[in-house]
Scaffold this motif. Structure first.
Motif, PDB file in Angstrom:
ATOM      1  N   LEU A 191     -17.092  -3.471  -5.361  1.00 20.53           N
ATOM      2  CA  LEU A 191     -17.319  -2.077  -5.756  1.00 20.53           C
ATOM      3  C   LEU A 191     -18.134  -2.027  -7.042  1.00 20.53           C
ATOM      4  CD1 LEU A 191     -13.751  -0.708  -4.978  1.00 20.53           C
ATOM      5  CD2 LEU A 191     -15.868   0.110  -3.898  1.00 20.53           C
TER       6      LEU A 191
ATOM      7  N   TRP B  84      -5.423   0.972  -9.337  1.00 22.25           N
ATOM      8  CA  TRP B  84      -6.061   1.219 -10.640  1.00 22.25           C
ATOM      9  C   TRP B  84      -6.758   2.571 -10.613  1.00 22.25           C
ATOM     10  CZ3 TRP B  84     -11.593   0.677 -10.193  1.00 22.25           C
ATOM     11  CH2 TRP B  84     -12.038  -0.050  -9.078  1.00 22.25           C
TER      12      TRP B  84
ATOM     13  N   GLY C 280     -21.453  -0.243  -7.792  1.00 22.54           N
ATOM     14  CA  GLY C 280     -21.468   0.726  -8.885  1.00 22.54           C
ATOM     15  C   GLY C 280     -22.580   0.440  -9.879  1.00 22.54           C
TER      16      GLY C 280
ATOM     17  N   LEU D  54     -17.737   8.081 -11.079  1.00 21.86           N
ATOM     18  CA  LEU D  54     -19.033   7.403 -10.960  1.00 21.86           C
ATOM     19  C   LEU D  54     -20.089   8.041 -11.846  1.00 21.86           C
ATOM     20  CD1 LEU D  54     -19.019   6.913  -7.106  1.00 21.86           C
ATOM     21  CD2 LEU D  54     -18.241   5.352  -8.896  1.00 21.86           C
ATOM     22  N   GLN D  55     -20.964   7.217 -12.349  1.00 20.95           N
ATOM     23  CA  GLN D  55     -22.039   7.711 -13.198  1.00 20.95           C
ATOM     24  C   GLN D  55     -23.368   7.120 -12.765  1.00 20.95           C
ATOM     25  OE1 GLN D  55     -20.980   7.036 -17.349  1.00 20.95           O
ATOM     26  NE2 GLN D  55     -18.841   7.386 -16.808  1.00 20.95           N
TER      27      GLN D  55
ATOM     28  N   ARG E 278      -9.047   5.428 -10.295  1.00 24.07           N
ATOM     29  CA  ARG E 278     -10.311   5.589  -9.585  1.00 24.07           C
ATOM     30  C   ARG E 278     -11.411   5.958 -10.577  1.00 24.07           C
ATOM     31  NH1 ARG E 278     -11.643   8.313  -3.910  1.00 24.07           N
ATOM     32  NH2 ARG E 278     -13.893   8.509  -4.174  1.00 24.07           N
ATOM     33  N   PRO E 279     -12.504   5.197 -10.595  1.00 23.41           N
ATOM     34  CA  PRO E 279     -13.539   5.479 -11.604  1.00 23.41           C
ATOM     35  C   PRO E 279     -14.327   6.747 -11.277  1.00 23.41           C
ATOM     36  CG  PRO E 279     -14.238   3.685 -10.159  1.00 23.41           C
ATOM     37  CD  PRO E 279     -12.832   4.034  -9.763  1.00 23.41           C
TER      38      PRO E 279
ATOM     39  N   ALA F 266       0.841  -1.202   0.000  1.00 25.45           N
ATOM     40  CA  ALA F 266       0.000   0.000   0.000  1.00 25.45           C
ATOM     41  C   ALA F 266       0.877   1.253   0.000  1.00 25.45           C
ATOM     42  CB  ALA F 266      -0.924  -0.013   1.219  1.00 25.45           C
TER      43      ALA F 266
ATOM     44  N   ALA G  53       2.385   1.787  -3.398  1.00 26.30           N
ATOM     45  CA  ALA G  53       1.403   2.337  -4.330  1.00 26.30           C
ATOM     46  C   ALA G  53       1.198   3.821  -4.054  1.00 26.30           C
ATOM     47  CB  ALA G  53       0.088   1.575  -4.207  1.00 26.30           C
ATOM     48  N   LYS G  54       1.110   4.151  -2.779  1.00 23.18           N
ATOM     49  CA  LYS G  54       0.891   5.553  -2.427  1.00 23.18           C
ATOM     50  C   LYS G  54       2.087   6.417  -2.806  1.00 23.18           C
ATOM     51  CE  LYS G  54      -2.518   4.680   1.097  1.00 23.18           C
ATOM     52  NZ  LYS G  54      -2.934   4.726   2.487  1.00 23.18           N
TER      53      LYS G  54
ATOM     54  N   GLN H 265      -5.844   7.173  -7.887  1.00 24.58           N
ATOM     55  CA  GLN H 265      -5.839   5.712  -7.879  1.00 24.58           C
ATOM     56  C   GLN H 265      -6.623   5.174  -6.681  1.00 24.58           C
ATOM     57  OE1 GLN H 265      -3.373   3.694 -10.158  1.00 24.58           O
ATOM     58  NE2 GLN H 265      -4.124   5.537 -11.163  1.00 24.58           N
ATOM     59  N   VAL H 266      -7.117   3.952  -6.843  1.00 22.64           N
ATOM     60  CA  VAL H 266      -7.571   3.173  -5.694  1.00 22.64           C
ATOM     61  C   VAL H 266      -6.782   1.872  -5.704  1.00 22.64           C
ATOM     62  CG1 VAL H 266      -9.898   4.099  -5.369  1.00 22.64           C
ATOM     63  CG2 VAL H 266      -9.509   2.326  -7.092  1.00 22.64           C
ATOM     64  N   VAL H 267      -6.529   1.328  -4.523  1.00 26.34           N
ATOM     65  CA  VAL H 267      -5.800   0.059  -4.417  1.00 26.34           C
ATOM     66  C   VAL H 267      -6.737  -0.988  -3.849  1.00 26.34           C
ATOM     67  CG1 VAL H 267      -3.831  -1.133  -3.415  1.00 26.34           C
ATOM     68  CG2 VAL H 267      -3.664   1.285  -3.961  1.00 26.34           C
ATOM     69  N   THR H 268      -7.021  -2.022  -4.642  1.00 26.86           N
ATOM     70  CA  THR H 268      -7.920  -3.074  -4.150  1.00 26.86           C
ATOM     71  C   THR H 268      -7.439  -4.416  -4.667  1.00 26.86           C
ATOM     72  OG1 THR H 268      -9.396  -3.282  -6.074  1.00 26.86           O
ATOM     73  CG2 THR H 268      -9.863  -1.480  -4.548  1.00 26.86           C
TER      74      THR H 268
ATOM     75  N   GLU I 205     -12.535  -7.209  -4.037  1.00 26.44           N
ATOM     76  CA  GLU I 205     -13.044  -5.896  -3.599  1.00 26.44           C
ATOM     77  C   GLU I 205     -13.516  -5.101  -4.802  1.00 26.44           C
ATOM     78  OE1 GLU I 205     -10.135  -5.481   0.332  1.00 26.44           O
ATOM     79  OE2 GLU I 205      -9.431  -4.837  -1.639  1.00 26.44           O
TER      80      GLU I 205
END
Lengths: 317, 628
Positions: free
Chosen positions: B249, B414, B253, B419-420, B416-417, B43, B46-47, B238-241, B245
């Motif tokens: 999500l 990856w 979503g 959202l829609q 971060r999406p 983590a 990645a950060k 980014q999000v790390v999953t 997970e």
């Protein structure tokens, strides 16, 4: 229904439903099959309660009994052998307002679907489950069912069923969180209707075992009950299934039974000298699973998006 | 990344050797916290802007005996200056709490000559002579294999900071890694605070002390092991999953409000995640009494107009097949996520395999055409759930989304999406149904039809698993069943025509085309890139749609002398005359009449780029010999 209010105004329903509104396809059960009586009783209840047909879902598995949804003029789900209860539970999970009737047979419920039976009782979702118990597999042509009496000659036990029959009522009364168990017989439409109505009114899963004659394969299996009406024990209680005076002559044997008395209910279910009809047990305080599964139903899309954004935040760098 | 906050200014870090990437493992007995240390390290990395792929080494038992060869528990972290898409080849550095747990890793080909192993040496002076002898033998074995073993008194060094080094040494090791890889200690402290904060400030302080102790210990004893892996520039948020997970999500979503499941490895952790989080979108997780009930419950909810999914693994899918057929036959939209694992029966429950492709597509009685997708990355685990929901509703059918244990347990950052609202399922339609409109009013051109929902006035129909007409009336006549099958099949063709042609990785023509699906994407493309860099004429194409398959594959395959699949499911050895091929190879042959070959393994391991690369060279060599 029509109603006069205190201020003398009249509430006129927008729609009024007749018996025909609950009729679906022409019932194809054999002439003399007990299923016809059950269908009529349910249609009457829907009519009496003025349930909009689109708010009613009848769910079934596979077997003669499970043709039931096809003959109702409501929504219906005729699914897989033994799997009516999980489907019905899924329907209720996020649509608790829908009225659900489940038609299942002794093979469907007590054999291939037995696992679901135990857990559906425990989920206690608000629906009426009718066990059409004719003690035989009819649609697949006369195989031994779990409730077939010992010694019954069938195509799988031509020299007679080996084991004593499973008692579905006794079993159901042993499942955790059971909230309503009743028994009735198809050959008395008055008691059948009264029992199903009581079951419909119950908040939670009402389990009704209906002894149902199969004129083709088990015509004689309930002969002793029919030829000697004293063997039918009518349960009486102010909170039980109302006993119509018309039954006095037909079923003279009576017993007072408090439906909150589980011990007495189990004892009655276990008796093999008589068959108790009426309400054996009821407890409306049992938790209902849909009260958990309905959570969050009203959430707006904006709130959902905000919730998802917060969920993503937890993984953000 | 904020320049000022970056700890990587060159002046400050003149010391460490700059490297593009490294692969590190921490291996231990179960319960020694190796995974926790590795997760924090991953983590942090990645950060700090590295590409990262983390994969847990999990024994199948909950508490395997200590110092057992099969009981290795741990974690692998591959991190680099570019995006990392797979677990890579052999490790560069290993931290091992005993020598026994290394045997299994060696058998898996996890190390190479030159791999540095930092090994706990307390076993050398163990009171039990058997242990002492095991350690000596192990050490000799490691040295014989050419690993660079450095024995270290790790637990003893921990004693300066804790009375229970068995429990605390994982944070000590994390501190060591922070020195070795030039990580920001302040960031490590913050991570520890996040992980242990709930347990109180005393616990945080103890772990921070161990972290700092480990850092100083490594700094003084491992002066030569000091590296710097530069960050990736200009990263979007980014999000790390891990993949499960990401599935969870994706379920949220997509606005799927009911997840109906039964516990099964390795699918269950997706449901664990959802059980904690799905209330954020007003949904629920139903743990059913069995796999059949799990899908039945979801089918019931979907029939009633609510978006539902079920999540399972291979053996669970086997139990669900009758309901899968019913969903197809009665046209109930349903998303099923299938996290594949190894083997028929219980097989390799914690390990990876892509063995369920054919059973997902064909494993249902009768003709049951369904949509089958496969996620190739952790990010796609998120997006393809949303796609699956939309397809399920539009095409009124079952959509199976395949992932596997490699994606499920791999952890990677990856994008971060954004959202829609359109991703979410639309609200329940309770407007009256058009009077007289059949419940399966199939459009003869597409097979599509609108669906009545309970509660819709005038829409009453009885869904049935029996052959039926467009009015859902039971029909045993010859034409009705044929027509129903035709309409359900037509839907797949309708979808197929709308799919985009797959993108070729590499040149559009060449000697060898590799076709892959699912989690092997990263390893395949890395292998292809390596071979291409050395002049090999190889390209790859990766399928997301397995049923139906996207158009254009024929033309792509025609551009190469040989086509082969690379998969993680069984195929007979290449030397056998009448061998069974891997599953996608069978499918491609059948659908495209192309002589497709395959390379596959079922060793419970993700395919490494190195293994694939070696195989590609072998095939290319055979091709050039053939030509000569």
């Amino acid at each position: 229904m029509f109603g006069l209010k205190r201020d003398w105004t009249v509430t006129l329903p927008e729609r009024y439903f007749t018996f025909e509104d609950y009729e679906g396809g022409e019932a194809r059960w054999c002439p003399g099959c007990g299923d016809h009586a059950i269908l009529t009783a349910v249609q009457r209840i829907c009519r009496d309660e003025q349930l909009p047909p689109e708010q009613v879902v009848s769910v079934s598995g596979i077997g003669c009994s499970s043709r039931f949804p096809h003959y109702m003029g409501t929504y219906g789900f005729h699914g897989l052998h033994g799997r009516a209860l999980p489907v019905a539970a899924g329907v209720k999970a996020r649509r608790p307002e829908l009225k659900v009737w489940v038609a299942t047979g002794d093979g469907d419920c007590c054999s291939i679907g037995a696992g679901h039976w135990i857990h559906a009782i425990r989920y206690n979702m608000d629906m009426t489950v009718m066990l059409f118990d004719n003690a035989i597999y009819g649609l697949t042509k006369k195989q031994t069912s779990p409730t077939s009496p010992k010694g019954l000659s069938t195509n799988t036990h031509p020299r007679g069923a080996w084991l004593p029959p499973l008692n579905p009522t006794q079993a159901t009364l042993g499942f955790t969180n059971v909230s309503f168990v009743a028994q009735t017989v198809d050959w008395n439409p008055v008691h059948l209707h009264a029992t199903l109505k009581k079951a419909y009114e119950h908040k939670g899963l009402s389990f009704v075992r209906i002894l149902q004659r199969c004129p083709t394969y088990t015509d004689k299996v309930f002969d002793d009950l029919q030829s000697d009406p004293r063997k039918i024990l009518v349960l009486e209680h102010e909170r039980g299934v109302p006993v119509d005076p018309a039954l006095d002559r037909v079923f003279p044997t009576r017993q007072a039974h408090d439906p909150s008395d589980m011990g007495a209910a189990r004892a009655l279910a276990a008796r093999d000298d008589v068959f108790a009809i009426g309400l054996l047990f009821q407890d409306e305080s049992c938790p209902r699973y849909e009260d958990f599964t309905r959570r969050g139903l009203d959430m707006s899309v904006d709130d959902k998006l905000a919730g998802l954004d917060a969920a993503l935040d937890r993984f953000a760098l | 990344m904020n320049e000022q906050a970056s700890p990587f200014s060159p002046a400050q870090h003149a010391g460490p050797t700059v490297i593009p990437e490294h692969t590190v493992e921490i291996v231990s007995d179960s319960g020694e916290g190796a995974q926790k240390a590795g997760q924090i390290f991953g983590a942090m990395s990645a950060k700090m802007g590295n590409g990262v792929w983390t994969v847990e080494i999990i024994p199948a038992e909950i508490k395997p005996p200590a110092r057992s060869k099969a009981g290795a528990s741990g974690i692998r972290i591959r991190f680099g200056e570019k995006q990392i898409t797979n677990m890579g080849d052999e490790a560069d550095l290993v931290l091992a709490f005993n020598e026994q747990v290394l045997y299994g890793r060696i058998a898996n080909g996890a190390y190479r000559p030159g791999t540095v192993i930092l090994l706990e040496n307390k076993w050398a002076s163990h009171p039990d002579d058997t242990v002492k002898a095991q350690y000596a033998a192990g050490l000799a074995e490691l040295n014989k294999r050419g690993f660079v073993v450095r024995e270290m008194a790790l637990e003893q060094a921990c004693l300066a900071h804790t009375s229970n080094p068995r429990v605390g040494k994982n944070m000590f090791v994390l501190g060591m890694l922070c020195w070795i890889y030039d990580r920001d200690l302040a960031r490590a402290r913050a991570e520890i605070n996040g992980v242990f904060g709930r347990k109180g400030s005393a616990v945080v302080a103890r772990n921070v002390e161990l972290l700092e102790g480990g850092y100083q210990f490594a700094r003084s004893t491992l002066t030569d092991l000091h590296y710097h892996v530069p960050p990736r520039p200009n990263l979007p948020p980014q999000v790390v999953t891990n993949g499960n997970e990401a599935i969870g999500l994706g379920v949220m979503g997509a606005g799927i409000e009911l997840v109906s499941m039964y516990p099964i490895t390795p699918a269950t952790s997706a449901s664990h995640y959802l059980a904690r989080e799905i209330e954020r979108i007003g949904g629920v997780v139903h743990q059913a009494e069995d796999e059949i009930a799990a899908i039945g419950f979801a089918v019931g909810a979907s029939y009633a107009g609510k978006t539902a999914c079920t999540i399972t693994s291979g053996p669970g899918m086997a139990l669900k097949t009758e309901f899968m057929g019913l969903a197809v036959m009665s046209e109930v939209p349903l998303v099923m996520v299938l996290v594949q694992r190894g083997g028929p029966s219980t097989g390799l429950p914690t390990k990876v395999e892509q063995g369920d492709l054919l059973s997902a597509i064909y494993g249902t009685p009768g003709d049951a055409p369904k949509i089958v997708l496969a996620a190739a990355t952790i990010e796609e685990c998120f997006h393809l759930v949303i796609t699956a929901r939309q397809l399920a509703e539009t095409f009124r059918t079952l959509v199976i989304l395949l992932t596997d244990a490699n994606l499920a347990t791999g952890v990677s950052p990856w994008d971060r999406p954004t959202l829609q609202a359109e991703w979410m399922a639309p609200p329940l339609d309770q407007a009256p149904w058009k009077k007289g409109l059949a419940p399966y009013a199939w459009d003869p051109a597409t097979g599509l039809s609108p669906r009545p929902i309970p509660g819709q006035r005038d829409g009453m129909y009885v869904l049935t698993g029996l052959a039926h007409t467009e009015r859902s009336k039971v029909a045993y006549d010859p034409e009705s069943n044929e027509l129903g099958c035709q309409m359900r099949s037509l839907k797949l063709e309708t979808l197929r025509q709308g799919l985009a042609k797959p993108v070729v990785h590499g040149d559009p023509t060449g000697d060898l085309l590799v076709v892959g699906w699912g989690s092997t994407l990263g390893a395949i493309e890395e292998a292809v890139d390596r071979v291409r860099a050395k002049g090999g004429k190889v390209s790859s194409v990766h399928l997301r749609f397995l049923s139906p398959m996207a158009p254009g594959l024929d033309e792509i395959m025609a551009g190469f002398r040989q086509v082969m699949t690379v998969e993680i499911n069984y195929s007979d050895p290449h030397t056998m005359a009448h061998r069974r091929l891997a599953q996608l190879a069978q499918l491609l042959r059948m659908e495209h009449l192309v002589d497709v070959d395959s390379y596959s393994q079922v060793q419970g391991q993700p395919l490494s780029p190195g293994k694939i690369e070696a195989e590609l060279w072998k095939r290319l060599k055979a091709l050039s010999e053939e030509a000569a």
